[in-house]
Motif scaffolding. Structure first.
Motif, PDB file in Angstrom:
ATOM      1  N   THR A  46      -5.634  -3.987  -7.273  1.00 32.01           N
ATOM      2  CA  THR A  46      -4.857  -4.287  -6.070  1.00 32.01           C
ATOM      3  C   THR A  46      -3.363  -4.064  -6.258  1.00 32.01           C
ATOM      4  O   THR A  46      -2.670  -3.673  -5.314  1.00 32.01           O
ATOM      5  CB  THR A  46      -5.099  -5.744  -5.628  1.00 32.01           C
ATOM      6  OG1 THR A  46      -6.504  -5.970  -5.481  1.00 32.01           O
ATOM      7  CG2 THR A  46      -4.399  -6.053  -4.310  1.00 32.01           C
ATOM      8  N   TYR A  47      -2.857  -4.295  -7.458  1.00 30.13           N
ATOM      9  CA  TYR A  47      -1.407  -4.330  -7.667  1.00 30.13           C
ATOM     10  C   TYR A  47      -0.915  -3.216  -8.592  1.00 30.13           C
ATOM     11  O   TYR A  47      -1.688  -2.615  -9.347  1.00 30.13           O
ATOM     12  CB  TYR A  47      -1.006  -5.695  -8.235  1.00 30.13           C
ATOM     13  CG  TYR A  47      -1.289  -6.817  -7.283  1.00 30.13           C
ATOM     14  CD1 TYR A  47      -0.378  -7.173  -6.291  1.00 30.13           C
ATOM     15  CD2 TYR A  47      -2.506  -7.503  -7.325  1.00 30.13           C
ATOM     16  CE1 TYR A  47      -0.655  -8.181  -5.391  1.00 30.13           C
ATOM     17  CE2 TYR A  47      -2.793  -8.517  -6.423  1.00 30.13           C
ATOM     18  CZ  TYR A  47      -1.870  -8.845  -5.461  1.00 30.13           C
ATOM     19  OH  TYR A  47      -2.150  -9.843  -4.558  1.00 30.13           O
ATOM     20  N   LYS A  48       0.373  -2.960  -8.515  1.00 29.89           N
ATOM     21  CA  LYS A  48       1.022  -1.956  -9.346  1.00 29.89           C
ATOM     22  C   LYS A  48       1.104  -2.440 -10.796  1.00 29.89           C
ATOM     23  O   LYS A  48       1.074  -3.649 -11.058  1.00 29.89           O
ATOM     24  CB  LYS A  48       2.434  -1.682  -8.822  1.00 29.89           C
ATOM     25  CG  LYS A  48       2.484  -1.097  -7.416  1.00 29.89           C
ATOM     26  CD  LYS A  48       3.923  -0.883  -6.966  1.00 29.89           C
ATOM     27  CE  LYS A  48       3.996  -0.327  -5.544  1.00 29.89           C
ATOM     28  NZ  LYS A  48       5.387  -0.134  -5.085  1.00 29.89           N
ATOM     29  N   PRO A  49       1.236  -1.507 -11.736  1.00 30.27           N
ATOM     30  CA  PRO A  49       1.372  -1.901 -13.149  1.00 30.27           C
ATOM     31  C   PRO A  49       2.518  -2.867 -13.399  1.00 30.27           C
ATOM     32  O   PRO A  49       2.427  -3.722 -14.289  1.00 30.27           O
ATOM     33  CB  PRO A  49       1.607  -0.558 -13.858  1.00 30.27           C
ATOM     34  CG  PRO A  49       0.919   0.445 -12.980  1.00 30.27           C
ATOM     35  CD  PRO A  49       1.139  -0.042 -11.573  1.00 30.27           C
ATOM     36  N   ASP A  57       8.282  -1.910  -7.803  1.00 34.45           N
ATOM     37  CA  ASP A  57       8.514  -0.590  -8.389  1.00 34.45           C
ATOM     38  C   ASP A  57       8.359   0.458  -7.300  1.00 34.45           C
ATOM     39  O   ASP A  57       7.251   0.921  -7.025  1.00 34.45           O
ATOM     40  CB  ASP A  57       7.527  -0.339  -9.531  1.00 34.45           C
ATOM     41  CG  ASP A  57       7.830   0.969 -10.272  1.00 34.45           C
ATOM     42  OD1 ASP A  57       8.713   1.717  -9.811  1.00 34.45           O
ATOM     43  OD2 ASP A  57       7.162   1.235 -11.292  1.00 34.45           O
ATOM     44  N   PRO A  58       9.466   0.869  -6.660  1.00 37.05           N
ATOM     45  CA  PRO A  58       9.401   1.835  -5.560  1.00 37.05           C
ATOM     46  C   PRO A  58       8.960   3.224  -5.999  1.00 37.05           C
ATOM     47  O   PRO A  58       8.609   4.051  -5.155  1.00 37.05           O
ATOM     48  CB  PRO A  58      10.839   1.843  -5.012  1.00 37.05           C
ATOM     49  CG  PRO A  58      11.682   1.351  -6.142  1.00 37.05           C
ATOM     50  CD  PRO A  58      10.839   0.382  -6.897  1.00 37.05           C
ATOM     51  N   THR A  59       8.959   3.503  -7.306  1.00 37.58           N
ATOM     52  CA  THR A  59       8.561   4.833  -7.784  1.00 37.58           C
ATOM     53  C   THR A  59       7.042   4.986  -7.843  1.00 37.58           C
ATOM     54  O   THR A  59       6.536   6.099  -7.958  1.00 37.58           O
ATOM     55  CB  THR A  59       9.136   5.100  -9.184  1.00 37.58           C
ATOM     56  OG1 THR A  59       8.546   4.199 -10.137  1.00 37.58           O
ATOM     57  CG2 THR A  59      10.647   4.916  -9.186  1.00 37.58           C
ATOM     58  N   VAL A  60       6.323   3.874  -7.777  1.00 37.28           N
ATOM     59  CA  VAL A  60       4.860   3.911  -7.815  1.00 37.28           C
ATOM     60  C   VAL A  60       4.332   3.740  -6.391  1.00 37.28           C
ATOM     61  O   VAL A  60       4.744   2.820  -5.677  1.00 37.28           O
ATOM     62  CB  VAL A  60       4.302   2.799  -8.729  1.00 37.28           C
ATOM     63  CG1 VAL A  60       2.774   2.781  -8.675  1.00 37.28           C
ATOM     64  CG2 VAL A  60       4.779   3.006 -10.158  1.00 37.28           C
ATOM     65  N   THR A  61       3.438   4.629  -5.984  1.00 38.09           N
ATOM     66  CA  THR A  61       2.962   4.611  -4.600  1.00 38.09           C
ATOM     67  C   THR A  61       1.630   3.893  -4.426  1.00 38.09           C
ATOM     68  O   THR A  61       1.276   3.515  -3.312  1.00 38.09           O
ATOM     69  CB  THR A  61       2.821   6.045  -4.064  1.00 38.09           C
ATOM     70  OG1 THR A  61       1.940   6.783  -4.920  1.00 38.09           O
ATOM     71  CG2 THR A  61       4.180   6.732  -4.013  1.00 38.09           C
ATOM     72  N   ASN A  62       0.884   3.706  -5.501  1.00 41.62           N
ATOM     73  CA  ASN A  62      -0.427   3.064  -5.396  1.00 41.62           C
ATOM     74  C   ASN A  62      -0.344   1.586  -5.733  1.00 41.62           C
ATOM     75  O   ASN A  62       0.225   1.209  -6.756  1.00 41.62           O
ATOM     76  CB  ASN A  62      -1.436   3.737  -6.337  1.00 41.62           C
ATOM     77  CG  ASN A  62      -1.715   5.176  -5.936  1.00 41.62           C
ATOM     78  OD1 ASN A  62      -1.695   5.505  -4.760  1.00 41.62           O
ATOM     79  ND2 ASN A  62      -1.969   6.019  -6.920  1.00 41.62           N
ATOM     80  N   MET A 118       0.850  -1.186   0.000  1.00 41.38           N
ATOM     81  CA  MET A 118       0.000   0.000   0.000  1.00 41.38           C
ATOM     82  C   MET A 118       0.888   1.239   0.000  1.00 41.38           C
ATOM     83  O   MET A 118       1.904   1.280   0.676  1.00 41.38           O
ATOM     84  CB  MET A 118      -0.908   0.003   1.228  1.00 41.38           C
ATOM     85  CG  MET A 118      -1.866   1.191   1.274  1.00 41.38           C
ATOM     86  SD  MET A 118      -2.903   1.168   2.757  1.00 41.38           S
ATOM     87  CE  MET A 118      -3.866  -0.277   2.449  1.00 41.38           C
ATOM     88  N   SER A 119       0.501   2.294  -0.741  1.00 42.49           N
ATOM     89  CA  SER A 119       1.332   3.481  -0.798  1.00 42.49           C
ATOM     90  C   SER A 119       1.289   4.230   0.525  1.00 42.49           C
ATOM     91  O   SER A 119       0.290   4.219   1.245  1.00 42.49           O
ATOM     92  CB  SER A 119       0.838   4.397  -1.919  1.00 42.49           C
ATOM     93  OG  SER A 119      -0.393   4.963  -1.555  1.00 42.49           O
ATOM     94  N   LYS A 120       2.393   4.916   0.813  1.00 40.28           N
ATOM     95  CA  LYS A 120       2.428   5.712   2.034  1.00 40.28           C
ATOM     96  C   LYS A 120       1.436   6.861   1.947  1.00 40.28           C
ATOM     97  O   LYS A 120       0.847   7.274   2.940  1.00 40.28           O
ATOM     98  CB  LYS A 120       3.845   6.244   2.266  1.00 40.28           C
ATOM     99  CG  LYS A 120       4.838   5.174   2.674  1.00 40.28           C
ATOM    100  CD  LYS A 120       6.171   5.782   3.015  1.00 40.28           C
ATOM    101  CE  LYS A 120       7.150   4.723   3.518  1.00 40.28           C
ATOM    102  NZ  LYS A 120       8.448   5.292   3.857  1.00 40.28           N
ATOM    103  N   LYS A 121       1.252   7.382   0.705  1.00 41.54           N
ATOM    104  CA  LYS A 121       0.334   8.490   0.529  1.00 41.54           C
ATOM    105  C   LYS A 121      -1.086   8.083   0.901  1.00 41.54           C
ATOM    106  O   LYS A 121      -1.784   8.767   1.640  1.00 41.54           O
ATOM    107  CB  LYS A 121       0.382   8.966  -0.922  1.00 41.54           C
ATOM    108  CG  LYS A 121      -0.480  10.193  -1.180  1.00 41.54           C
ATOM    109  CD  LYS A 121      -0.464  10.570  -2.653  1.00 41.54           C
ATOM    110  CE  LYS A 121       0.908  10.981  -3.096  1.00 41.54           C
ATOM    111  NZ  LYS A 121       0.936  11.426  -4.496  1.00 41.54           N
TER     112      LYS A 121
END
Length: 528
Positions: free
Chosen positions: A161-164, A92-97, A1-4
């Motif tokens: 649920t998951y990142k691209p 992918d640490p650059t994606v937050t969602n 889950m993203s920190k945002k």
């Protein structure tokens, strides 16, 4: 889950005047009944095999994959062979969602044909890749497989649920896990949601995702309501909550320290601004005083530097406060999930007791006919006759099940592919095959017990012979002569009566399975 996203939820959590903790699973029973899926019942090959991999060999498949991923868990990577067992570590640490994930592919040449062995592979992977204990990894493997079965082919669910970086490897046809082992090779994309792959440890796999309402309700459809493994996951969640609470307390301590430093830097900034204002006032009053102008500029530059220091310190303090809030929110979430889960499990246990199928009830064992060829072992409550448990082994032959010490012996299996017909031992806890003979058995063989000895028709280099086993399935003797593959095996005071391949009855010595007499009455009658 993203920190945002998590921080936004945390903000709502702290300022809403409701008693429900973050993302608590306050389950609405009517809603559950309306969406409850069918039980996930995996179809496995449950008979003997021509080639038998040891448990360690099976586990090594997962551990070898995990050891590769463990080398660099912070970056995407792959491990394994496409045609057999293959893992994509998609992060992918650059994606937050959304979540990162590991995707385990079962290749077209893979031979795993039982959910138990697939779970061994997944569990050993988690041990090797992220440092889980074997017990915790085994629990997670059960939920991972059920989760992937529940959402098999549901690309919309995986997309949400998951990142691209994860979803790009999934297809609507193969995402998740099929129920039938025959559909596993080349058609499986098992998704394992990851929360913190870099640091590893207990919370690497997101337990909330793999135990959502749909998954748990599917597990509750099992005869035993999957009570034991659900208890084990509750224990994991409670330990996750404890760890998160400890992290929250440590982060809060650090936040307090960093906030104190922030105030010190803010005080320095205020003092620097005051000095700069005074220096500028002097400079403005003395425009021709070069020293005054230089002093004012120097003080203003000091303010700019102090502003940068103060801003940086403020950011550090805010990050620590946010980390403390996030960890506390996780602790609250896991603790509430565990509380809700335990309450539901307690209700299920009471229902099992009421229905007379609780796991510790006294039972007796027998066979249930499946068709004209096969049967399966069942456990019945000896008080009320209710079927408490059914064996997953559905290929028992000959309608015979014999007690063998603490286990039961039978002839089981099919022919074709990696399947085989053998003499097997089944345990009484799960009623699964725990041991099988090295030798192949006849599809038509009877199974006969004589004291501590067991007899079946088995294959050797000369054809079909009578084999004698002990209760541990150790082959003690083979007959000196060939027998008919469907021979009756009759115990007499004089010896063992069998039929040879020509249809002639013969008598064998119990001590060594040699023929007692070549001039037996039966032979004499045929020759005449």
């Amino acid at each position: 889950m993203s920190k945002k996203i998590l921080y936004a939820v945390i903000t709502v959590f702290f300022f809403c005047a409701i008693a429900t903790p973050l993302m608590a699973l306050e389950i609405d029973e009517e809603e559950i009944r309306s969406v409850a899926p069918d039980a996930v019942e995996f179809v496995n090959y449950t008979g003997p095999h021509t080639v038998i991999d040891s448990l360690q060999q099976i586990k090594n498949i997962g551990s070898s994959l995990g050891s590769v991923i463990a080398r660099n868990p912070g970056q995407s990577g792959t491990a394994g062979t496409n045609s057999r067992y293959y893992v994509v570590h998609a992060v992918d640490p650059t994606v937050t969602n959304g979540f990162d994930a590991d995707i385990m592919f079962i290749g077209k040449d893979a031979t795993v044909d039982h959910i138990r062995n697939l779970r061994h592979i997944i569990a050993s992977y988690l041990v090797s890749a992220y440092g889980y204990s074997e017990a915790d990894a085994s629990t997670l493997a059960v939920f991972v497989t059920v989760y992937n079965a529940v959402y098999r082919g549901n690309l919309e669910k995986f997309n949400s649920t998951y990142k691209p970086v994860v979803v790009k490897y999934l297809t609507a046809e193969h995402a998740g896990l099929a129920l039938n082992y025959q559909d596993w090779p080349g058609k499986s994309q098992i998704v394992i949601p990851l929360t913190d792959p870099v640091n590893g440890g207990l919370s690497t796999v997101d337990t909330s995702v793999i135990s959502d309402t749909q998954v748990v309700e599917s597990m509750r459809e099992e005869d035993d309501k999957s009570v034991d493994v659900r208890k084990e996951l509750v224990d994991i969640k409670e330990r996750e909550a404890d760890i998160a609470s400890e992290k929250a307390a440590e982060a809060q301590k650090q936040a307090t320290e960093e906030t104190a430093k922030q105030k010190q830097e803010e005080q320095k900034l205020a003092e620097a601004k005051q000095e700069a204002e005074e220096a500028r006032k002097v400079a403005d009053e003395n425009p021709n005083d070069r020293a005054a102008q230089q002093e004012a500029q120097k003080k203003e530059e000091a303010v700019a530097r102090q502003e940068e220091v103060t801003q940086a310190q403020t950011q550090v303090a805010e990050e620590k406060r946010q980390e403390a809030a996030e960890q506390q929110a996780i602790a609250d979430q896991k603790r509430e999930e565990a509380r809700t889960d335990r309450a539901q499990i307690a209700k299920d246990q009471q229902q099992l007791i009421k229905d007379g199928i609780q796991s510790d009830a006294d039972g007796v064992y027998g066979l249930e006919i499946i068709d004209n060829e096969f049967s399966r072992m069942v456990k019945l409550n000896k008080t009320n006759g209710v079927v408490m448990q059914e064996s997953p082994v559905t290929v028992i032959r000959g309608r015979t099940l014999l007690p063998a010490d603490e286990n039961y012996m039978a002839i089981a299996g099919k022919t074709g592919g990696n399947a085989a017909v053998k003499v097997v031992l089944l345990d009484t806890q799960y009623m699964e095959i725990i041991s099988e003979s090295t030798e192949y058995a006849s599809e038509q063989s009877v199974l006969v017990q004589d004291g501590n000895d067991y007899y079946a028709v088995i294959q050797d280099s000369n054809g079909w012979v009578l084999g004698k086993y002990n209760s541990q399935l150790k082959l003690l003797l083979k007959s000196k002569i060939s027998v008919h593959p469907a021979t009756a095996v009759i115990m007499t005071e004089a010896g063992i009566c069998i039929t040879d391949p020509n249809g002639i009855a013969r008598l064998l010595n119990k001590s060594d399975l040699s023929e007692i007499s070549k001039d037996s009455p039966a032979t004499y009658i045929v020759e005449k």
